[in-house]
Design an enzyme around this catalytic site. Structure first.
Site, PDB file in Angstrom:
ATOM      1  N   ASP A 133      30.420  47.608  22.039  1.00  0.00           N
ATOM      2  CA  ASP A 133      31.475  46.599  21.844  1.00  0.00           C
ATOM      3  C   ASP A 133      31.790  45.877  23.147  1.00  0.00           C
ATOM      4  O   ASP A 133      32.956  45.683  23.503  1.00  0.00           O
ATOM      5  CB  ASP A 133      32.734  47.251  21.254  1.00  0.00           C
ATOM      6  CG  ASP A 133      33.772  46.234  20.793  1.00  0.00           C
ATOM      7  OD1 ASP A 133      33.397  45.078  20.518  1.00  0.00           O
ATOM      8  OD2 ASP A 133      34.962  46.592  20.733  1.00  0.00           O
ATOM      9  N   HIS A 176      41.378  53.493  21.548  1.00  0.00           N
ATOM     10  CA  HIS A 176      40.239  54.317  21.160  1.00  0.00           C
ATOM     11  C   HIS A 176      39.391  54.678  22.369  1.00  0.00           C
ATOM     12  O   HIS A 176      39.506  54.073  23.427  1.00  0.00           O
ATOM     13  CB  HIS A 176      39.375  53.579  20.131  1.00  0.00           C
ATOM     14  CG  HIS A 176      39.052  52.170  20.544  1.00  0.00           C
ATOM     15  ND1 HIS A 176      39.750  51.084  20.076  1.00  0.00           N
ATOM     16  CD2 HIS A 176      38.129  51.651  21.407  1.00  0.00           C
ATOM     17  CE1 HIS A 176      39.271  49.978  20.613  1.00  0.00           C
ATOM     18  NE2 HIS A 176      38.281  50.301  21.425  1.00  0.00           N
ATOM     19  N   GLN A 249      33.819  54.103  17.945  1.00  0.00           N
ATOM     20  CA  GLN A 249      35.083  54.034  18.686  1.00  0.00           C
ATOM     21  C   GLN A 249      36.150  54.807  17.919  1.00  0.00           C
ATOM     22  O   GLN A 249      36.630  54.360  16.881  1.00  0.00           O
ATOM     23  CB  GLN A 249      35.504  52.572  18.885  1.00  0.00           C
ATOM     24  CG  GLN A 249      34.597  51.817  19.851  1.00  0.00           C
ATOM     25  CD  GLN A 249      34.804  50.314  19.800  1.00  0.00           C
ATOM     26  OE1 GLN A 249      34.567  49.682  18.773  1.00  0.00           O
ATOM     27  NE2 GLN A 249      35.230  49.724  20.907  1.00  0.00           N
ATOM     28  N   ARG A 279      44.913  45.185  31.832  1.00  0.00           N
ATOM     29  CA  ARG A 279      44.919  44.507  30.533  1.00  0.00           C
ATOM     30  C   ARG A 279      44.926  45.592  29.469  1.00  0.00           C
ATOM     31  O   ARG A 279      43.971  46.351  29.314  1.00  0.00           O
ATOM     32  CB  ARG A 279      43.672  43.632  30.393  1.00  0.00           C
ATOM     33  CG  ARG A 279      43.503  42.956  29.029  1.00  0.00           C
ATOM     34  CD  ARG A 279      42.172  42.227  29.009  1.00  0.00           C
ATOM     35  NE  ARG A 279      41.880  41.591  27.728  1.00  0.00           N
ATOM     36  CZ  ARG A 279      41.302  42.196  26.696  1.00  0.00           C
ATOM     37  NH1 ARG A 279      40.980  43.492  26.787  1.00  0.00           N
ATOM     38  NH2 ARG A 279      41.048  41.539  25.579  1.00  0.00           N
ATOM     39  N   ASP A 281      44.247  46.803  26.364  1.00  0.00           N
ATOM     40  CA  ASP A 281      43.388  46.359  25.270  1.00  0.00           C
ATOM     41  C   ASP A 281      43.818  46.989  23.951  1.00  0.00           C
ATOM     42  O   ASP A 281      44.106  48.181  23.877  1.00  0.00           O
ATOM     43  CB  ASP A 281      41.932  46.742  25.574  1.00  0.00           C
ATOM     44  CG  ASP A 281      40.993  46.293  24.481  1.00  0.00           C
ATOM     45  OD1 ASP A 281      40.774  45.077  24.366  1.00  0.00           O
ATOM     46  OD2 ASP A 281      40.518  47.157  23.722  1.00  0.00           O
ATOM     47  N   GLU A 323      47.251  42.721  25.613  1.00  0.00           N
ATOM     48  CA  GLU A 323      46.250  42.033  24.813  1.00  0.00           C
ATOM     49  C   GLU A 323      46.684  42.199  23.365  1.00  0.00           C
ATOM     50  O   GLU A 323      46.206  43.066  22.635  1.00  0.00           O
ATOM     51  CB  GLU A 323      44.858  42.632  25.056  1.00  0.00           C
ATOM     52  CG  GLU A 323      43.722  41.797  24.462  1.00  0.00           C
ATOM     53  CD  GLU A 323      43.245  42.298  23.104  1.00  0.00           C
ATOM     54  OE1 GLU A 323      42.674  41.496  22.353  1.00  0.00           O
ATOM     55  OE2 GLU A 323      43.432  43.491  22.803  1.00  0.00           O
ATOM     56  N   HIS A 392      36.549  35.675  26.623  1.00  0.00           N
ATOM     57  CA  HIS A 392      35.302  36.326  26.220  1.00  0.00           C
ATOM     58  C   HIS A 392      35.194  36.466  24.714  1.00  0.00           C
ATOM     59  O   HIS A 392      34.117  36.738  24.185  1.00  0.00           O
ATOM     60  CB  HIS A 392      35.245  37.717  26.852  1.00  0.00           C
ATOM     61  CG  HIS A 392      36.207  38.677  26.212  1.00  0.00           C
ATOM     62  ND1 HIS A 392      37.574  38.587  26.392  1.00  0.00           N
ATOM     63  CD2 HIS A 392      36.002  39.722  25.366  1.00  0.00           C
ATOM     64  CE1 HIS A 392      38.164  39.535  25.689  1.00  0.00           C
ATOM     65  NE2 HIS A 392      37.250  40.242  25.066  1.00  0.00           N
ATOM     66  N   ASP A 393      36.319  36.314  24.009  1.00  0.00           N
ATOM     67  CA  ASP A 393      36.367  36.625  22.591  1.00  0.00           C
ATOM     68  C   ASP A 393      36.130  35.375  21.747  1.00  0.00           C
ATOM     69  O   ASP A 393      36.047  34.260  22.261  1.00  0.00           O
ATOM     70  CB  ASP A 393      37.724  37.237  22.251  1.00  0.00           C
ATOM     71  CG  ASP A 393      37.610  38.428  21.325  1.00  0.00           C
ATOM     72  OD1 ASP A 393      36.596  38.536  20.618  1.00  0.00           O
ATOM     73  OD2 ASP A 393      38.539  39.252  21.305  1.00  0.00           O
ATOM     74  N   ARG A 517      29.277  36.350  19.877  1.00  0.00           N
ATOM     75  CA  ARG A 517      30.203  36.029  20.967  1.00  0.00           C
ATOM     76  C   ARG A 517      29.489  35.980  22.315  1.00  0.00           C
ATOM     77  O   ARG A 517      29.993  35.367  23.259  1.00  0.00           O
ATOM     78  CB  ARG A 517      31.349  37.057  21.012  1.00  0.00           C
ATOM     79  CG  ARG A 517      32.314  36.947  19.856  1.00  0.00           C
ATOM     80  CD  ARG A 517      33.339  38.054  19.864  1.00  0.00           C
ATOM     81  NE  ARG A 517      32.720  39.359  19.725  1.00  0.00           N
ATOM     82  CZ  ARG A 517      33.400  40.512  19.728  1.00  0.00           C
ATOM     83  NH1 ARG A 517      34.712  40.502  19.890  1.00  0.00           N
ATOM     84  NH2 ARG A 517      32.776  41.668  19.590  1.00  0.00           N
TER      85      ARG A 517
END
Length: 647
Positions: A133, A176, A249, A279, A281, A323, A392-393, A517
């Protein structure tokens, strides 16, 4: 007040009275936030947790390097360090930017020359091998991905950045861990302590009950929220594991106080390595509740507040960025409301603004943009937005039906239009993007693509139209002007300063091919970066020069301090967005034309706020507002302040 008995007991852990005073004063200042939030989550288990937590915090405080302790004191004296107009971020993958951490060290002149004060290196902690991921399946939080370097390399880089006034940000995945993480391995081996770190079920009873109200994050390649694992049962037999994002995950069980303690220890370890911003996540997902979508639960905000309080006692130079890609009404809680006001995260992504930038660019209409901004509740003045054109997403069209209705639109129809437009399917579109994660049940189609390709540069280069290329350049600069002027930490995504296009070679890399992506995660073109300033007439040269000019202007504009929020002004022309900022030095009005057309804008709208004369900080030009109209060429932006300030 800190109890005398406890204070005396803690003081014995210090050899130096000054260190003792510092720790105890911070504990007194932030201890109530820590304890109140922990009690709200863990109840009677809190007292036992606090004893262990103080031990972890004391150890980290003693291990904290002297230069970082000095930074702690400096940040306490300047708590608005993230809100300064000089604060500009840069976001990059280490390997794609410079190969390794040592390679990044060799590119600090470039970052400093661009004006960067904050470097976010995308996931670099050791992930599982193979599919991971994009690095968000972490196998070891205390190690760096081997091909990027070592923890010592990370510390060296952090020092080098700090010497240049640049703060290092890393991702901390909270929801996770990788299936291969030590905690998960011990859980599969039957260790009851570590089995309690996860959500494990012997049959489908529990999963089916939760699934009734859970959405799917990756319906294409990771449908559902639970995975059958042959070793997840209590005695080595199979069982069901909660896996919101991917089968590899494993979601953590934050209702277990041991998980909270583990993450305090990890945060302080990495902070002592020189990480200044974390960050957080997938923060919205960490608390699970039956009968809900298990996102944005109240415990999430209590836990974040407690993590922040513990960190501020030991390492107050550190900041948290949430995030949380959620609706505005939910997002504000990640900065803090009511008793949490200003005590949760220091920054949060303003995802809605990013979405509205692309929406207005496609529609040439800012009415939805204005309605979406008006719907945002005011943020705490000590907190800051993370502003971005791209990241990045993928881009998910987070446009609420209520906002759309107020703008006279159908939310569903507009989201469909945007997906068509940016995937290149809409007639006359300038965009070149790819559909990501089409969900036939909801019609949701997210979009991948670099800023330059989405803004029309790729299509313009295909056709060779000079006018189309000029429009694409102006679109890119307009988008960046908005994020630089809105008020927050503008985050520049690596390569956007060079107008890098989609990188379709991602399909040639087996682990990237299933995830498009990667089309907007290109490798840095250093050859282009070195020559682009000598190519001022090229599209990339124009974007680069324009962006560097914008960054210089921003640094010299105190009106952009992020403690002040931008407010929407009514605009008589739907193509034009107006934002007002009320700074002690005077009012600032920002004007953005989101169309390629020349707009003759009524001057009275600006005159009513600024008077008869204004100065545009972007061009240095004087404006007389006593005339009927102001001419706005296509994609023109103005940052107007009262005329006498720049006379």
């Amino acid at each position: 007040m800190l109890k005398t008995e406890l204070a005396a007991q803690l003081r014995t852990a210090f050899d130096d009275d000054r260190d003792a005073d510092t720790f105890l004063l911070r504990l007194e200042r932030y201890g109530a936030d820590l304890v109140e939030s922990l009690r709200a989550v863990y109840g009677e288990r809190t007292d036992a947790l606090l004893d262990r937590l103080l031990e972890v915090m004391l150890h980290a405080y003693h291990a904290r390097p002297a230069d970082l302790k000095r930074l702690d004191e400096a940040r306490l004296l300047r708590p608005d360090w993230l809100q300064s107009p000089e604060m500009v971020g840069y976001v990059a993958y280490t390997d794609r930017f410079a190969g390794t951490l040592k390679g990044v060290q060799g590119r600090l002149d470039y970052l400093e020359g661009l004006g960067v004060k904050y470097l976010h290196l995308m996931p670099l902690l050791k992930p599982r091998e193979g599919e991971n991921d994009g690095g968000y399946a972490v196998q070891d939080y205390r190690a760096v991905r081997p091909d990027l370097g070592t923890m010592d390399d990370l510390s060296t880089l952090a020092r080098g950045l700090r010497d240049r006034g640049i703060s290092l940000e890393l991702d901390l995945v909270l929801n996770h861990v990788a299936r291969e993480h030590e905690w998960a391995r011990k859980a599969r081996a039957g260790d009851p302590r570590y089995r309690a770190y996860f959500h494990l079920f012997p049959d489908r009873g529990g999963p089916d009950a939760y699934e009734a109200t859970l959405p799917e994050v990756f319906p294409d390649f990771a449908p559902g929220n639970f995975t059958w694992d042959e070793e997840a049962g209590e005695h080595g037999e199979g069982g069901w594991v909660w896996t919101t994002f991917n089968s590899y995950q494993w979601d953590l069980n934050w209702s277990n106080p041991d998980v909270f303690l583990e993450f305090v220890d990890l945060i302080l370890y990495l902070a002592n390595r020189g990480v200044e911003v974390f960050r957080l996540d997938a923060i919205a997902f960490i608390w699970k509740r039956l009968g809900t979508d298990s996102q944005n639960q109240p415990e999430v905000h209590h836990l974040t507040r407690a993590l922040r309080a513990a960190t501020r006692i030991v390492a107050p130079a550190v900041a948290f960025k949430a995030e949380a890609i959620v609706a505005p009404g939910e997002l504000i809680h990640y900065l803090g409301t009511r008793s949490h006001h200003g005590k949760v995260s220091d920054l949060a992504y303003h995802n809605s603004l990013m979405v509205q930038l692309w929406s207005s660019l496609a529609s040439r209409d800012t009415r939805l943009f204005a309605e979406a901004l008006r719907a945002f509740p005011p943020k705490p003045t000590n907190t800051t937005w993370g502003m971005y054109v791209r990241c990045h997403d993928d881009i998910g069209w987070a446009i609420s039906d209520a906002d759309a209705a107020r703008a006279g639109l159908s939310g569903e129809a507009h989201r469909h239009f945007l997906s068509d437009f940016y995937s290149g399917q809409f007639p006359g579109t300038f965009a070149r993007g790819l559909v990501f994660q089409y969900n036939p049940a909801t019609g949701d189609r997210r979009i991948s693509g670099s800023a330059a390709s989405l803004a029309g540069l790729e299509a313009a280069l295909e056709t060779g139209g000079a006018g189309q290329m000029e429009d694409a350049v102006r679109r890119l600069l307009l988008l960046h002007t908005v994020i630089l002027g809105f008020g927050g930490v503008p985050l520049l995504y690596m390569g956007d300063e060079l107008a890098l296009l989609n990188d379709y070679a991602f399909e040639d890399v087996p682990e990237h091919a299933p995830d498009n992506r990667w089309v907007h995660r290109p490798r840095m073109d250093w050859e282009l970066a070195e020559r682009i300033q000598q190519e001022p007439d090229s599209p990339g040269g124009k974007v680069n020069a324009g962006l560097r000019h914008l960054l210089r202007v921003r640094r010299d504009t105190p009106h952009l301090h992020a403690s002040i929020e931008s407010q929407v002004l009514p605009s008589p022309d739907p193509r034009v967005l107006l934002l007002r900022r009320d700074h002690p030095l005077g009012v600032m009005v920002q004007v953005y034309n989101f169309s390629e057309e020349t707009v003759m804008f009524p001057a009275y709208v600006l005159r009513d706020v600024l008077g008869d004369h204004a100065q545009d900080r972007l061009s240095g030009s004087a404006f007389s507002l006593d005339r009927p109209t102001v001419r706005l060429s296509g994609y023109r932006a103005l940052w107007l302040t009262e005329g006498e300030e720049l006379a």
